[in-house]
Scaffold this active site. Structure first.
Site, short mmCIF file in Angstrom:
data_model
loop_
_atom_site.label_atom_id
_atom_site.label_comp_id
_atom_site.label_asym_id
_atom_site.label_seq_id
_atom_site.Cartn_x
_atom_site.Cartn_y
_atom_site.Cartn_z
N SER A 14 70.31 -7.77 -13.16
CA SER A 14 70.40 -7.86 -11.69
C SER A 14 69.05 -7.95 -11.00
CB SER A 14 71.19 -6.67 -11.14
OG SER A 14 70.61 -5.45 -11.55
N ASN A 90 67.17 -6.99 -22.37
CA ASN A 90 66.11 -6.80 -21.37
C ASN A 90 66.16 -5.45 -20.66
OD1 ASN A 90 64.25 -7.72 -18.99
ND2 ASN A 90 66.21 -7.20 -18.02
N SER A 148 56.99 -5.30 -24.94
CA SER A 148 55.93 -5.08 -23.94
C SER A 148 54.57 -5.07 -24.61
CB SER A 148 56.14 -3.70 -23.28
OG SER A 148 55.03 -3.36 -22.47
N SER A 150 53.00 -2.75 -24.17
CA SER A 150 53.05 -1.32 -24.52
C SER A 150 53.50 -1.08 -25.96
CB SER A 150 54.00 -0.58 -23.59
OG SER A 150 53.54 -0.65 -22.27
N TYR A 161 58.02 6.05 -23.43
CA TYR A 161 58.37 4.64 -23.23
C TYR A 161 57.75 3.71 -24.27
CZ TYR A 161 58.11 0.08 -20.74
OH TYR A 161 58.17 -1.25 -20.39
N LYS A 165 59.21 0.44 -26.92
CA LYS A 165 58.83 -0.98 -26.87
C LYS A 165 58.30 -1.44 -28.23
CE LYS A 165 60.63 -1.62 -23.48
NZ LYS A 165 61.48 -2.73 -23.03
P1 NAD Z 1 63.37 -3.72 -13.16
O1 NAD Z 1 63.46 -2.26 -12.83
O2 NAD Z 1 63.12 -4.69 -12.08
O3 NAD Z 1 64.67 -4.19 -13.95
C1 NAD Z 1 65.33 -3.40 -14.88
C2 NAD Z 1 66.78 -3.84 -14.95
O4 NAD Z 1 67.45 -3.06 -15.94
C3 NAD Z 1 67.51 -3.60 -13.62
O5 NAD Z 1 68.31 -4.72 -13.32
C4 NAD Z 1 68.33 -2.37 -13.90
O6 NAD Z 1 69.53 -2.31 -13.14
C5 NAD Z 1 68.64 -2.54 -15.37
N1 NAD Z 1 69.00 -1.29 -16.04
C6 NAD Z 1 68.36 -0.09 -15.95
N2 NAD Z 1 69.01 0.82 -16.69
C7 NAD Z 1 70.08 0.19 -17.23
C8 NAD Z 1 71.14 0.61 -18.06
N3 NAD Z 1 71.23 1.87 -18.48
N4 NAD Z 1 72.07 -0.29 -18.43
C9 NAD Z 1 72.01 -1.58 -18.00
N5 NAD Z 1 71.03 -2.03 -17.19
C10 NAD Z 1 70.09 -1.15 -16.82
O7 NAD Z 1 62.21 -3.81 -14.27
P2 NAD Z 1 61.66 -5.05 -15.12
O8 NAD Z 1 60.19 -4.99 -15.03
O9 NAD Z 1 62.36 -6.31 -14.78
O10 NAD Z 1 62.05 -4.56 -16.59
C11 NAD Z 1 62.82 -5.35 -17.49
C12 NAD Z 1 62.32 -5.13 -18.90
O11 NAD Z 1 60.98 -5.60 -18.99
C13 NAD Z 1 62.29 -3.66 -19.33
O12 NAD Z 1 62.78 -3.56 -20.65
C14 NAD Z 1 60.81 -3.31 -19.30
O13 NAD Z 1 60.48 -2.32 -20.24
C15 NAD Z 1 60.20 -4.64 -19.67
N6 NAD Z 1 58.79 -4.78 -19.29
C16 NAD Z 1 58.42 -4.77 -17.99
C17 NAD Z 1 57.08 -4.89 -17.67
C18 NAD Z 1 56.59 -4.89 -16.26
O14 NAD Z 1 55.36 -4.77 -16.07
N7 NAD Z 1 57.46 -5.02 -15.25
C19 NAD Z 1 56.13 -5.05 -18.70
C20 NAD Z 1 56.56 -5.05 -20.00
C21 NAD Z 1 57.90 -4.92 -20.30
C1 RM4 Z 2 55.13 -2.17 -19.23
C2 RM4 Z 2 53.64 -2.06 -19.08
C3 RM4 Z 2 53.33 -2.18 -17.65
C4 RM4 Z 2 54.12 -1.13 -16.86
C5 RM4 Z 2 55.57 -1.26 -17.18
C6 RM4 Z 2 56.41 -0.19 -16.51
O1 RM4 Z 2 55.58 -2.15 -20.53
O2 RM4 Z 2 53.19 -0.82 -19.60
O3 RM4 Z 2 51.95 -2.06 -17.41
O4 RM4 Z 2 53.89 -1.34 -15.51
O5 RM4 Z 2 55.78 -1.17 -18.54
#
Ligand code: NAD
Ligand code: RM4
Length: 258
Positions: A14, A90, A148, A150, A161, A165
């Protein structure tokens, strides 16, 4: 049109990277199944965007931390779209917290959403892909975990966390071996820092944001569609001989140590 006619499943679809991935896949001709978790308005607006692109979207509400949600999501996708060509695991959370006083429930929830959720979602998708069998070119499907940077580096407030990852990346390495004979490819994408809801608070400190931007050779934080494009590549035939790999997508952040 790299995914013409493909059926792609995305967890946590979403918002953020999941949402951008759903849109990018639809732009490339895929129909999508969207796992969302109690986020109705955002889910409905996403369905409208997908349909405006001329593609179909199926919505399944469920908590990925509950292993029962995985076969239920795949069943809903098959009922709505007919088959599964790719699974993008994701969904993830990162409740930033210090190590010495980490509450057990924050630790457990992070592990259950990020790791257990990914494990059973990928397993359920793989079971369906194996049932469908390989096509004439020996292709059985593509599984992509959103890992990530990470997985490679630590984070002071991310002790719960970062291992999840590293875990999902390792999961892709092992499932690549377990599923290769079925023609199923398994890879991870490793985003650097992408501005989304997950780190809104963390990056709300202008000094921290400026510090992060300064460390990125390409000069800016990532955007969700930077990651979505790599996911499309990993789902598509362009990566047909890539499995067990990871694609670090961080604007150069990882290598900029000195
Ligand atoms: P976000 O918070 O925008 O999106 C996370 C999504 O996961 C949301 O749509 C939320 O509703 C959903 N979600 C949360 N808990 C859930 C559950 N229990 N069941 C089903 N859905 C669930 O964050 P994002 O940055 O888009 O994160 C998406 C992925 O990317 C994550 O796995 C995060 O670890 C990874 N990630 C993000 C970053 C970053 O810097 N934003 C960096 C590396 C990895
Ligand atoms: C990622 C990475 C980003 C952080 C998010 C929440 O894996 O560590 O820097 O902002 O997680």
């Amino acid at each position: 049109m790299l995914l013409e006619g493909q059926k792609v499943l995305i967890t946590g679809a979403s918002r953020g990277i999941g949402r951008a991935t759903a849109i990018e896949c639809a732009k490339h001709g895929a129909d999508v199944a969207l796992n969302v978790f109690n986020d109705d308005e955002m889910a409905q607006s996403l369905v409208k965007e997908i349909e405006a692109l001329g593609r179909k979207a199926v919505v399944f509400n469920g908590d990925v931390a509950d292993p029962a949600s995985a076969p239920a999501f795949v069943a809903a996708a098959v009922a709505g779209l007919g088959r599964v060509d790719a699974m993008v695991s994701n969904a993830g959370i990162c409740p930033f917290h210090s190590f010495l006083d980490m509450p057990q429930d924050v630790f457990s929830r992070t592990l259950n959403v990020n790791y257990t959720g990914a494990y059973f979602m990928c397993q359920a998708a793989a079971q369906q892909m194996v049932k469908q069998g390989k096509d004439a070119q020996g292709r059985g499907g593509s599984i992509i975990a959103v890992s990530s940077i990470s997985a490679l580096v630590g984070g002071e407030l991310q002790t719960h966390y970062t291992p999840t990852k590293a875990g999902v990346h390792s999961l892709m390495q092992s499932t690549a071996i377990a599923l290769g004979r079925h023609g199923i490819r398994c890879n991870s994408v490793m985003p650097g820092t992408v501005a989304t809801d997950i780190n809104k608070e963390d990056l709300s400190d202008p000094a921290k944001r400026a510090y992060m931007e300064k460390r990125i050779p390409l000069g800016r934080l990532g955007r969700p569609d930077d990651i979505a494009k790599v996911v499309v590549f990993l789902a598509s035939d362009l990566s047909g001989y890539v499995t067990g790999a990871s694609v670090l997508t961080d604007g150069g952040l990882f290598v900029n140590l000195q």
